[in-house]
Enzyme design. Structure first.
Site, PDB file in Angstrom:
ATOM      1  N   GLY A  15       0.835  -1.192   0.000  1.00  0.00           N
ATOM      2  CA  GLY A  15       0.000   0.000   0.000  1.00  0.00           C
ATOM      3  C   GLY A  15       0.868   1.238   0.000  1.00  0.00           C
ATOM      4  CB  ALA A  27      -0.249   6.209   3.245  1.00  0.00           C
ATOM      5  CB  SER A  28      -0.140  11.200   2.725  1.00  0.00           C
ATOM      6  OG  SER A  28      -0.111  10.854   4.098  1.00  0.00           O
ATOM      7  CB  ALA A  52       5.893   5.948   4.214  1.00  0.00           C
ATOM      8  CD  GLN A  53       6.291   3.056  -2.262  1.00  0.00           C
ATOM      9  OE1 GLN A  53       5.781   4.024  -2.817  1.00  0.00           O
ATOM     10  NE2 GLN A  53       6.924   2.099  -2.938  1.00  0.00           N
ATOM     11  CB  VAL A  54       4.023  -0.706   3.815  1.00  0.00           C
ATOM     12  CG1 VAL A  54       4.080   0.349   4.905  1.00  0.00           C
ATOM     13  CG2 VAL A  54       2.594  -0.870   3.320  1.00  0.00           C
ATOM     14  CG  ASP A 109      -4.010   8.893  11.641  1.00  0.00           C
ATOM     15  OD1 ASP A 109      -5.128   9.373  11.374  1.00  0.00           O
ATOM     16  OD2 ASP A 109      -3.135   8.678  10.778  1.00  0.00           O
TER      17      ASP A 109
END
Length: 353
Positions: free
Chosen positions: A140, A142-143, A145-147, A307
């Site tokens: 995935g 996100a704003s 980082a990515q994993v 969050d």
């Protein structure tokens, strides 16, 4: 070890990451949404039938929601964060919430060559020296980082490698400045609310999210608290690999599960009645787990995950809940914890009277 070519990284990044283009896109789209509402307000002055007002406002909110969604989706980055914030019932019209809640983790992925450069610079070794396997396709993005899924050499467990997007911190600061200018204008013309202070708090909190060492410490602190204070932790918290944590890279335990927003679709695939006993029991267990975890974090510890949007909640076997992403955490002083406890006690008492 590969040479670090920052020019090559810049070339691999999309046009959406160029500051002046982002600023232009933001102002063009924000102005369109704003003027749409102003024109609508003028039109409403000529509608005498007050019974039609609510329906007309709903249509206007729906139209604006599509535009806000497109802006956040196209620009990504910081605007995905804004979508997460606005996608809450207490902050935006219902039409906006319905639309924006689906934008949790839809940021464009950084090309793997650029990911490799960041990883190898941060860890000081090649990917092949550190990892037995490394999936180039991200799980995935996100704003910030990515994993990626991987496996560390000498360890049989799967891990998640969180890698910060190159250049994203600088670009987010550009986005925040634009939003702050817009907030100041809105305060002076339309909204009697301190929007600017809200954007300053967002700037402060997002600034923390760029330090993965801080996130790793927060994750481990919450993990230890929940695991030490329960026979079984109400939620799963990933274990950190401390030797593989830097400011821009974070390696942690892989959590297997289904994103909470996909739970309904998964039930449908398995032929489970969403209103049946099994589904209702699962929903109760999920709500109970999250309530117990947050109750303990807020009232007992005072240090909590701040969050809990849908993209950060996974549902595993037996309705087990995994809580992800500890970039945003908060610490409450004792007087606030006591105040929340008293409020909860009062609410519980009043609901029984």
């Amino acid at each position: 070890m590969h040479a670090i070519d920052f020019k090559e990284i810049q070339e691999k990044l999309s046009d959406g990451f160029r500051p002046w283009q982002r600023s232009f896109q933001f102002w063009a789209r924000a102005t369109d949404i704003y003027t749409g509402y102003k024109v609508f307000q003028l039109r409403m002055n000529f509608v005498k039938d007050v019974n039609k007002h609510e329906e007309m406002w709903e249509r206007q909110h729906e139209l604006a929601a599509h535009k806000v969604y497109s802006m956040c989706s196209d620009l990504g980055g910081f605007f995905l964060k804004i979508a997460q914030i606005l996608g809450k019932p207490d902050l935006a019209p219902a039409a906006w919430v319905r639309k924006l809640v689906t934008l949790c983790d839809q940021a464009p992925a950084t090309p793997f060559d650029a990911v490799r450069v960041v990883l190898e610079k941060e860890l000081g070794k090649s990917i092949e020296q550190v990892f037995e396997t490394f999936d180039e396709k991200p799980l995935g993005s996100a704003s910030i980082a990515q994993v990626h899924r991987a496996r560390v050499k000498g360890d049989k467990r799967d891990v998640v490698v969180k890698v910060q997007h190159p250049g994203v911190e600088k670009l987010m600061m550009v986005d925040i400045r634009n939003l702050q200018i817009f907030a100041l204008y809105m305060q002076k013309t339309d909204i009697k609310f301190d929007l600017f202070s809200m954007t300053k708090e967002i700037e402060k909190q997002i600034g923390y999210e760029f330090d993965f060492k801080r996130e790793a410490n927060a994750m481990e602190k919450i993990r230890r608290f929940l695991y030490d204070n329960n026979r079984k932790s109400p939620v799963l918290v990933p274990r950190v690999f401390p030797n593989l944590v830097t400011r821009k890279v974070l390696v942690m335990e892989f959590m297997n599960g289904i994103p909470i927003l996909s739970l309904g679709d998964e039930m449908a695939k398995r032929g489970i009645n969403p209103h049946g006993k099994m589904a209702e029991a699962a929903k109760f267990n999920i709500l109970h787990s999250l309530s117990q975890a947050y109750g303990q974090m807020i009232l007992k510890s005072g240090f909590f995950h701040a969050d809990p949007h849908p993209g950060n909640i996974l549902i595993g076997k037996g309705s087990e809940v995994a809580l992800l992403d500890y970039g945003q955490v908060k610490e409450l002083p004792d007087h606030l914890r006591l105040g929340y406890a008293n409020l909860g006690t009062w609410y519980s008492y009043s609901s029984q009277v």
